[in-house]
Motif scaffolding. Sequence first.
Motif, PDB file in Angstrom:
ATOM      1  N   ALA A 206       0.856  -1.279  -0.113  1.00 32.70           N
ATOM      2  CA  ALA A 206      -0.084   0.035   0.119  1.00 32.70           C
ATOM      3  C   ALA A 206       0.803   1.313   0.088  1.00 32.70           C
ATOM      4  O   ALA A 206       0.693   2.188  -0.612  1.00 32.70           O
ATOM      5  CB  ALA A 206      -0.911  -0.104   1.436  1.00 32.70           C
ATOM      6  N   LYS A 207       1.969   1.256   0.856  1.00 33.97           N
ATOM      7  CA  LYS A 207       2.857   2.506   0.632  1.00 33.97           C
ATOM      8  C   LYS A 207       3.564   2.775  -0.647  1.00 33.97           C
ATOM      9  O   LYS A 207       3.679   3.946  -1.006  1.00 33.97           O
ATOM     10  CB  LYS A 207       4.075   2.158   1.844  1.00 33.97           C
ATOM     11  N   ILE A 208       3.936   1.415  -1.035  1.00 31.78           N
ATOM     12  CA  ILE A 208       4.580   1.619  -2.684  1.00 31.78           C
ATOM     13  C   ILE A 208       3.389   2.417  -3.692  1.00 31.78           C
ATOM     14  O   ILE A 208       4.004   3.375  -4.451  1.00 31.78           O
ATOM     15  CB  ILE A 208       5.221   0.525  -3.122  1.00 31.78           C
ATOM     16  N   SER A 209       2.210   1.676  -3.436  1.00 32.36           N
ATOM     17  CA  SER A 209       1.424   2.248  -4.298  1.00 32.36           C
ATOM     18  C   SER A 209       1.200   3.663  -3.882  1.00 32.36           C
ATOM     19  O   SER A 209       0.927   4.654  -5.048  1.00 32.36           O
ATOM     20  CB  SER A 209      -0.118   1.395  -3.745  1.00 32.36           C
ATOM     21  N   LYS A 332      11.469  -6.597   7.641  1.00 32.68           N
ATOM     22  CA  LYS A 332      12.645  -5.728   7.716  1.00 32.68           C
ATOM     23  C   LYS A 332      12.839  -5.098   6.278  1.00 32.68           C
ATOM     24  O   LYS A 332      14.013  -4.390   6.185  1.00 32.68           O
ATOM     25  CB  LYS A 332      13.848  -6.430   8.151  1.00 32.68           C
ATOM     26  N   ILE A 333      12.004  -5.341   5.308  1.00 36.59           N
ATOM     27  CA  ILE A 333      12.246  -4.831   3.860  1.00 36.59           C
ATOM     28  C   ILE A 333      11.377  -3.798   3.863  1.00 36.59           C
ATOM     29  O   ILE A 333      10.396  -4.117   3.475  1.00 36.59           O
ATOM     30  CB  ILE A 333      12.255  -6.074   2.510  1.00 36.59           C
ATOM     31  N   ALA A 334      11.853  -2.688   4.033  1.00 39.29           N
ATOM     32  CA  ALA A 334      11.163  -1.376   4.039  1.00 39.29           C
ATOM     33  C   ALA A 334      10.520  -1.038   2.463  1.00 39.29           C
ATOM     34  O   ALA A 334      11.336  -0.776   1.795  1.00 39.29           O
ATOM     35  CB  ALA A 334      11.924  -0.193   4.617  1.00 39.29           C
ATOM     36  N   PRO A 335       9.326  -0.445   2.606  1.00 37.92           N
ATOM     37  CA  PRO A 335       8.726   0.008   1.533  1.00 37.92           C
ATOM     38  C   PRO A 335       9.376   1.329   0.770  1.00 37.92           C
ATOM     39  O   PRO A 335       9.629   1.270  -0.385  1.00 37.92           O
ATOM     40  CB  PRO A 335       7.432   0.304   1.841  1.00 37.92           C
ATOM     41  N   GLU A 336       9.919   1.986   1.803  1.00 39.13           N
ATOM     42  CA  GLU A 336      10.790   3.260   1.295  1.00 39.13           C
ATOM     43  C   GLU A 336      12.102   2.804   0.491  1.00 39.13           C
ATOM     44  O   GLU A 336      12.298   3.375  -0.593  1.00 39.13           O
ATOM     45  CB  GLU A 336      10.948   4.274   2.316  1.00 39.13           C
ATOM     46  N   TYR A 337      12.742   1.743   0.978  1.00 38.51           N
ATOM     47  CA  TYR A 337      13.909   1.174   0.275  1.00 38.51           C
ATOM     48  C   TYR A 337      13.446   0.501  -1.158  1.00 38.51           C
ATOM     49  O   TYR A 337      14.135   0.637  -2.000  1.00 38.51           O
ATOM     50  CB  TYR A 337      14.438   0.132   1.326  1.00 38.51           C
TER      51      TYR A 337
END
Length: 351
Positions: A206-209, A332-337
Amino acid sequence: MNKKLSNKYLIIAPSWLGDLIMSQSLLKELKKQDPNCTIDVYAPKYTMPILDRMEEISGKLINPFDHGTFDLKERFKEGRKLAKNNYDTVIVLPNSLKSALIALFSKVKDRRGFKGESRYFILNNMRCNKNDFPLMVQRYVALAFDKNIVKTAKDLPKFAYPKLTVNKPDEEKIKELGLDFSRPALVLGCGANYGPAKLWPVEYFAKISSLWIKQGGSVIGLGSKKDIPTVQQIFSNIEDEYKPFFTDIAGKTNLTEALDIVGQCTAAVCNDSGLMHTVAAADIPQVCIFGSTSTNYTPPLSDKAICVESDEPCHPCFNRTCKYGHYNCLKKIAPEYVFEKLMSLLDKKRG
């Protein structure tokens, strides 16, 4: 001097979509060695539309057995039916004993495959050195060669990656689904039939979207009927102002409709799944999330893919569920990354 006739191959294909797509590299190698060879593929019914998009294939044969079904009597009948086609070589890609029995009953003289479930005497041209071919695709392609010459992955020549034929989507279907490609489209491969240890959290998708839509794009939630709840959860987690630019088509397309839609997209973010391999074979840039699994076994076969892989001490475990219950390899794989990697990939493509 009589000219050698071209070989007639029977390929007993994997049941998993991603594995099936990767096996196209083997088909390409067989055609490279012998352009006039005949290649028939024996595969589950649901995969037939994807096989239609592999130009190397001469014929398609439906494997009628459900996953896990043994039924020795019916397998004998299937093998005898296949024997009528007079194949020169049968290549067995699944590791199971039951898949090799089909090859045995077909009475093909050259029966190739890796050891798998102790298939001695069933496969008479068997490799017992899986560890010498770390990648699944390397194992597949190795079966196109003499095992006494190509002994390890280092002996393999450069081989072609899968490349599925992508067509322009049907206009009526696009209208029916409510898709609009006037904005750059990001497709989400948020499912994975293997299990939850491959599923990046829905709130991260959702954050990526939201980040993609904020930059002027649109997002397509794609998947099978099993993925409908997941895509719905992603949509519910998106900020309200961005929801009009998210289209949920999970469960509303067949395999080739999905492929053609992917082909119209600008980029993708996918779990390690069949859709990840579909995106790779459609030649679309993507960032791939690897939780419990490893890029050292089934990476996307594309030079337009970036893989983000866990560095947890328990990774890779290849389990369907997390034995610790925390799924840190994914969390631990952040969407921002991931979004940063996606932007760098697209910048590189533009450059």
